[in-house]
Every structure is written in structure tokens, then in C-alpha cells.
Design a protein around this motif. Structure first.
Motif, PDB file in Angstrom:
ATOM      1  N   ILE A 149       0.839  -1.208   0.000  1.00 17.31           N
ATOM      2  CA  ILE A 149       0.000   0.000   0.000  1.00 17.31           C
ATOM      3  C   ILE A 149       0.871   1.253   0.000  1.00 17.31           C
ATOM      4  O   ILE A 149       0.555   2.252  -0.662  1.00 17.31           O
ATOM      5  CB  ILE A 149      -0.955  -0.003   1.208  1.00 17.31           C
ATOM      6  N   LEU A 150       1.979   1.206   0.749  1.00 14.31           N
ATOM      7  CA  LEU A 150       2.884   2.358   0.805  1.00 14.31           C
ATOM      8  C   LEU A 150       3.394   2.731  -0.584  1.00 14.31           C
ATOM      9  O   LEU A 150       3.524   3.915  -0.910  1.00 14.31           O
ATOM     10  CB  LEU A 150       4.066   2.039   1.725  1.00 14.31           C
ATOM     11  N   ASP A 151       3.663   1.717  -1.407  1.00 12.96           N
ATOM     12  CA  ASP A 151       4.263   1.985  -2.712  1.00 12.96           C
ATOM     13  C   ASP A 151       3.304   2.628  -3.694  1.00 12.96           C
ATOM     14  O   ASP A 151       3.721   3.046  -4.774  1.00 12.96           O
ATOM     15  CB  ASP A 151       4.839   0.692  -3.297  1.00 12.96           C
ATOM     16  N   ILE A 152       2.014   2.713  -3.349  1.00 13.08           N
ATOM     17  CA  ILE A 152       1.081   3.451  -4.200  1.00 13.08           C
ATOM     18  C   ILE A 152       1.480   4.927  -4.228  1.00 13.08           C
ATOM     19  O   ILE A 152       1.508   5.573  -5.275  1.00 13.08           O
ATOM     20  CB  ILE A 152      -0.371   3.310  -3.689  1.00 13.08           C
ATOM     21  N   GLN A 153       1.819   5.464  -3.055  1.00 11.80           N
ATOM     22  CA  GLN A 153       2.054   6.903  -2.921  1.00 11.80           C
ATOM     23  C   GLN A 153       3.510   7.291  -2.718  1.00 11.80           C
ATOM     24  O   GLN A 153       3.849   8.465  -2.763  1.00 11.80           O
ATOM     25  CB  GLN A 153       1.241   7.450  -1.726  1.00 11.80           C
ATOM     26  N   ILE A 154       4.397   6.313  -2.478  1.00 15.08           N
ATOM     27  CA  ILE A 154       5.765   6.664  -2.090  1.00 15.08           C
ATOM     28  C   ILE A 154       6.510   7.435  -3.187  1.00 15.08           C
ATOM     29  O   ILE A 154       7.411   8.219  -2.903  1.00 15.08           O
ATOM     30  CB  ILE A 154       6.556   5.393  -1.697  1.00 15.08           C
ATOM     31  N   VAL A 155       6.120   7.248  -4.447  1.00 15.84           N
ATOM     32  CA  VAL A 155       6.815   7.936  -5.538  1.00 15.84           C
ATOM     33  C   VAL A 155       6.235   9.312  -5.825  1.00 15.84           C
ATOM     34  O   VAL A 155       6.837  10.090  -6.578  1.00 15.84           O
ATOM     35  CB  VAL A 155       6.779   7.099  -6.839  1.00 15.84           C
ATOM     36  N   SER A 156       5.077   9.634  -5.236  1.00 21.58           N
ATOM     37  CA  SER A 156       4.352  10.841  -5.653  1.00 21.58           C
ATOM     38  C   SER A 156       5.131  12.124  -5.394  1.00 21.58           C
ATOM     39  O   SER A 156       5.017  13.080  -6.155  1.00 21.58           O
ATOM     40  CB  SER A 156       2.986  10.902  -4.947  1.00 21.58           C
ATOM     41  N   ALA A 157       5.912  12.152  -4.307  1.00 21.98           N
ATOM     42  CA  ALA A 157       6.662  13.372  -3.990  1.00 21.98           C
ATOM     43  C   ALA A 157       8.010  13.430  -4.706  1.00 21.98           C
ATOM     44  O   ALA A 157       8.711  14.436  -4.605  1.00 21.98           O
ATOM     45  CB  ALA A 157       6.880  13.470  -2.470  1.00 21.98           C
ATOM     46  N   SER A 158       8.368  12.377  -5.421  1.00 23.57           N
ATOM     47  CA  SER A 158       9.710  12.300  -6.011  1.00 23.57           C
ATOM     48  C   SER A 158       9.686  12.064  -7.518  1.00 23.57           C
ATOM     49  O   SER A 158      10.691  11.646  -8.098  1.00 23.57           O
ATOM     50  CB  SER A 158      10.504  11.168  -5.328  1.00 23.57           C
ATOM     51  N   LEU A 159       8.552  12.327  -8.160  1.00 26.23           N
ATOM     52  CA  LEU A 159       8.452  12.072  -9.597  1.00 26.23           C
ATOM     53  C   LEU A 159       9.422  12.940 -10.396  1.00 26.23           C
ATOM     54  O   LEU A 159       9.943  12.512 -11.428  1.00 26.23           O
ATOM     55  CB  LEU A 159       7.016  12.310 -10.069  1.00 26.23           C
ATOM     56  N   ALA A 160       9.673  14.167  -9.934  1.00 26.45           N
ATOM     57  CA  ALA A 160      10.594  15.057 -10.658  1.00 26.45           C
ATOM     58  C   ALA A 160      12.007  14.475 -10.673  1.00 26.45           C
ATOM     59  O   ALA A 160      12.700  14.519 -11.701  1.00 26.45           O
ATOM     60  CB  ALA A 160      10.600  16.442 -10.018  1.00 26.45           C
ATOM     61  N   GLU A 161      12.446  13.909  -9.532  1.00 23.77           N
ATOM     62  CA  GLU A 161      13.777  13.313  -9.455  1.00 23.77           C
ATOM     63  C   GLU A 161      13.870  12.060 -10.332  1.00 23.77           C
ATOM     64  O   GLU A 161      14.883  11.824 -10.993  1.00 23.77           O
ATOM     65  CB  GLU A 161      14.117  12.965  -8.005  1.00 23.77           C
ATOM     66  N   ILE A 162      12.805  11.241 -10.316  1.00 28.17           N
ATOM     67  CA  ILE A 162      12.793  10.048 -11.161  1.00 28.17           C
ATOM     68  C   ILE A 162      12.804  10.452 -12.639  1.00 28.17           C
ATOM     69  O   ILE A 162      13.509   9.846 -13.460  1.00 28.17           O
ATOM     70  CB  ILE A 162      11.557   9.173 -10.854  1.00 28.17           C
TER      71      ILE A 162
END
Length: 504
Positions: free
Chosen positions: A15-28
């Protein structure tokens, strides 16, 4: 209990991995040299794949057993997490994320089903708050955890952080979990057409809801195409589910009034859970100019509130009518969103403190008894399929909620811009005076001072219109949760809540 705790840890990661990338999409995006259109698929691919696996897990759990489905899901999720960290192109990342979501999605409903099928009634005040806390806390703190990991290390650690706990979950589940036996004969009757129709229905629906608000809905050919696919597939899926001898998803659980009503409540809870996890960071980033780390620190209040409320909610489940707890939870949620309808451009941590506390405690107050009344009143034979359906409604609620929120936010922003432009014009003495003061502040730019002042004025108008649009969305959410308070009496209080143990 330790074996179940290990399963809960696996569910937490999924469940955590649903949102864990949301704040870091620019870096990815920068790391993979991806375009702005491509990077959103890092999250969308995960959601589409996961939403297909969640209802399918009921059938697979009966066929393979709880142990081996969970071990397979955890192993696949962990392997894909490692591969996501090693991705060098956006295409690789999208494929790995889709597989990560699909494989990890099997862990979520399996934990819910085990909680109500395995543990006796006297254990429910401990077990139910535990899974309720994980189901609500994981997506809430996802952006916070992601922001910290990216800031302290790099975006690769968004995925590498799953590897060691994932290996632990695999070993612990394989050696300790023995709740039921597999029924491999079910695999001989697997409904492949049903799976195809379900994937077309849910996958297309998730795509339309994710991409619709940013692509002008049906004006976009891809959105229109997948809407047609969704409609046709949904008809075929429901027809197959109601007529197949061994459907891929058994819908009979909806004949239970508590389950049907609880699923509807879970759907709306998904709107509140995922919608506000999206709205607050959006406001803090676009209006206040907060960094991902600052947003995470501000949002952490909700997570702490959930954590502190969990043991209290566990005690209350033994003393209060669960319907009363649900009503108080919905009312508290409505009160929290109502307070934010007065939002201004100056709101920060302290203004958002009480609304976030109300959100966190209200989510726990409502979620735990909803789970108990929905799943705890079903016969053990229906729990595995029902758990998949129940968790699906929460995820779909989040998808519908985000689409609704984005659409309303954009429409109201446009409306308020038009209204503000009518007031901020040359005929307005106040606007002209404010523009003159701004031009004086830019006096050092010479002939460009007036242009700079006009640009700044336009930015202020857009910001104020956006803040007013945020207020409108919070008002809509307030109305939505107040309406649920009225619907609470539709649920029946069971004579004997909870489920018997015995490993069904």
C-alpha cells in the motif's frame, strides 16, 4: 500472531508503494530522462495492475492457499522493487512498476481475509485496528517517506527500501503461515475469459480516471477509446461473473446488506483517504511553495493521529455500537474538511493542524468498524472473495475521488479566474493603485517595470483563484461525508461480531 504481523508488514509495503513515488516524480523523471507525459505512468502503471490483482486474489488464495499466494506475491513484489531501482529507461520503469503493482496487490486482501477468518472474536479488538491502521496510514505517510528517502539518499531508495523487509516477509510467511490448504483443482476451471474482461474493465477504468482530468476527458481520443473498452468489458465481465460455473470473482457477497453498504462506505472512505493525501500536498506545493520534505513533515500529523487513535479505537469496538463509531468518524471527517473551507494563501502547519488531527482520528474511527461490519458478518467460505472486492472498492473510490477532485478543482479555478478578472481591471481604482505600487517596487527595471508589475499581478490573481477553488473542493468533501452520516443506519449491528478461528 507473529506470522500475521509479518503478513501485515507485506501489506504495508504494497500500500505504501502506491504513494511513495508521488513526492519524487521530478527526481525520477530527471534520472530516467523521461518526458512530463511519460513520468505519470510510474504511478499509473502500478495502480492499473494492482486494481486487477486485488479482486483476483480471492480465487488465487483458494487455489494456492494463503501461504503460497502471499509468498509468491511478496517474492514478486520484492524482485520488482529491486528491478525498479536498477531501471535506466522510463520504459523499463513502467514495466517493472506494473509488475510490482500486480504481484504486490495479492498481499492486501489476503491480510484482510486472514484477519477475520483465522482470529477468534476476542482477538478482533487487537487485529482489526492493526489492519485498519496499516490500510490508512501507509498511503498517508507515503509522500513523507518518499520525500525523506529521496532527500537523504536518492530516488532509487524508494524501491530498495523494500528489499530487506520483503525477504524477511517471504521467509517468515513460508515457514510460519499455515492457515489453510490449497485446492489446485480450481486452477483447472480457471475462467480466462473472465480475467480478460475484468482486466479490460478495471484497467481501462483506472486509466480513464487517472488521465481524464489532465486530458480534457472525452475530447481526447485515447480517453474515449478506453472508455468504450471499459463499458464493453464491464458488461461482459458481469455477465460472465453471474453465469460462469467458477467465476474469477464471486459477487454473491453483495447480497449481504452489511457488506454491500460497507463497500459503499469504503468507496467514499477511499475518496477521503487518497483525495486529501493528494489535496494537502498540492496546496502546500503550489500555493505555499513547500519542498517535498516540508510537505512530508506537515502531513505527518495525520499519521501520528492515526497511530495514537488505533488503540483507543480497539477499546471502543468492545464498548460502542460500531454504527455509532462510523457516524462519529464521518462527522469528524466532515468537520475537518469544513474547517478548511476557510483556507487562504497564508495557511501552513498550524492552520492545518486541527483538520489533520480530525482527519486521522476520524479515518480510524470509521474504517475499523466498517471493516468489522462488512467482513466480520460474512461466512468464512466467502471471506477471501469478499476481501478482494472490499479492498477494490476503496482503491476505486480513491481513483474516482482523484478524478473528481482534479476536475472540480480545474473547473472552479477557471470560474474564479473569470470572476476575479472582472474585478481586477483598469476600471477598478483598487487594482490600478495596487499595480502602481508594484511598478514602483520594480522601478529599478526601468521601462520593464510596468510589465513586471502586470506579470506579478496576474500571478497573484491566479493564486487567489486557485485557493478559492481549493475551498470549493473541501466544501464538496464536507457535504459528501455528512451525507454518509445519514446512511449509517442502513447497516445492521451483528449479533456476534467478528469471526471464529480455525483457519478456513
Amino acid at each position: 500472531m507473529f506470522a500475521f504481523f509479518c503478513m501485515v508488514l507485506g501489506m504495508f509495503m504494497a500500500i505504501l508503494d502506491i504513494q511513495i513515488v508521488s513526492a519524487s516524480l521530478a527526481e525520477i523523471q530527471a534520472g530516467l530522462a523521461a518526458s512530463s507525459d511519460e513520468i505519470s505512468w510510474v504511478q499509473t502503471s502500478y495502480l492499473i495492475a494492482e486494481v486487477v490483482m486485488i479482486p483476483l486474489s480471492g480465487f488465487l488464495s483458494r487455489a494456492l492457499s494463503t501461504r503460497w499466494l502471499f509468498v509468491g506475491s511478496a517474492a514478486g513484489f520484492t524482485a520488482m522493487s529491486f528491478l525498479c531501482a536498477t531501471a535506466t529507461t522510463i520504459d523499463q520503469m513502467i514495466i517493472y512498476r506494473a509488475l510490482q503493482g500486480f504481484l504486490g496487490g495479492g498481499m492486501i486482501p489476503t491480510v484482510f481475509a486472514s484477519a477475520y477468518a483465522v482470529f477468534p472474536r476476542e482477538k478482533q479488538p487487537i487485529v482489526a485496528p492493526m489492519i485498519g491502521l496499516v490500510a490508512t496510514l501507509a498511503p498517508t505517510i507515503g509522500p513523507t517517506v518518499g520525500g525523506y528517502l529521496t532527500d537523504l539518499f536518492s530516488w532509487h531508495w524508494l524501491f530498495l527500501v523494500n528489499v530487506v523487509p520483503g525477504i524477511f516477509v517471504i521467509i517468515a510467511t513460508a515457514t510460519l503461515v499455515d492457515f489453510d490448504e490449497p485446492d489446485f483443482a480450481l486452477l483447472d476451471r480457471f475462467d480466462w475469459w473472465g480475467l480478460l474482461f475484468m482486466a479490460g474493465f478495471l484497467g481501462s477504468l483506472e486509466f480513464v480516471l487517472e488521465e481524464g482530468p489532465t486530458n480534457d476527458w472525452f475530447a481526447d481520443e485515447a480517453i474515449l477509446f478506453f472508455t468504450v473498452i471499459c463499458a464493453v468489458s464491464s458488461i461482459a465481465f458481469f455477465a460472465r461473473a453471474l453465469t460462469a460455473a467458477e467465476p474469477v470473482v464471486d459477487l454473491r457477497a453483495f447480497l449481504n446488506r452489511n457488506f454491500a453498504t460497507g463497500s459503499a462506505f469504503s468507496f467514499v472512505m477511499g475518496i477521503g483517504l487518497y483525495g486529501l493525501t493528494y489535496l494537502y500536498p498540492l496546496y502546500l506545493g503550489r500555493v505555499r511553495g513547500y519542498s517535498a520534505l516540508m510537505i512530508g513533515e506537515t502531513m505527518f500529523v495525520t499519521g501520528i493521529s492515526m497511530f495514537l487513535a488505533a488503540p483507543l479505537v480497539g477499546r471502543l469496538t468492545t464498548k460502542l455500537d460500531p454504527r455509532l463509531m462510523i457516524g462519529i468518524g464521518f462527522a469528524g471527517f466532515a468537520l475537518g474538511t469544513w474547517q478548511v473551507t476557510g483556507i487562504t494563501k497564508d495557511w501552513d502547519f498550524w492552520e492545518l493542524l486541527v483538520p489533520q488531527i480530525l482527519r486521522g482520528t476520524s479515518l480510524m474511527l470509521a474504517m475499523v468498524p466498517i471493516n468489522n461490519l462488512s467482513l466480520g458478518t460474512l461466512p468464512p467460505a466467502q471471506l477471501k472473495n469478499a476481501s478482494g472486492l472490499f479492498n477494490l472498492t476503496r482503491n476505486l473510490g480513491g481513483a474516482v475521488g482523484l478524478a473528481l477532485i482534479n476536475t472540480v478543482l480545474n473547473n472552479r479555478w477557471d470560474l474564479h479566474l473569470v470572476r476575479l478578472h472582472e474585478h481586477v481591471q483598469w476600471a477598478s481604482a483598487t487594482a490600478v493603485e495596487r499595480l502602481g505600487n508594484m511598478a514602483q517596487a520594480f522601478a529599478g527595471l526601468g521601462s520593464d517595470a510596468q510589465s513586471a508589475a502586470l506579470k506579478q499581478m496576474a500571478g497573484l490573481v491566479r493564486r487567489e483563484a486557485l485557493v478559492m477553488a481549493f475551498a470549493d473542493v473541501f466544501f464538496l468533501l464536507t457535504f459528501l461525508f455528512l451525507s454518509l452520516v445519514i446512511a449509517v443506519p442502513l447497516m445492521r449491528r451483528p449479533a456476534q461480531p467478528g469471526a471464529g478461528g480455525g483457519g478456513h
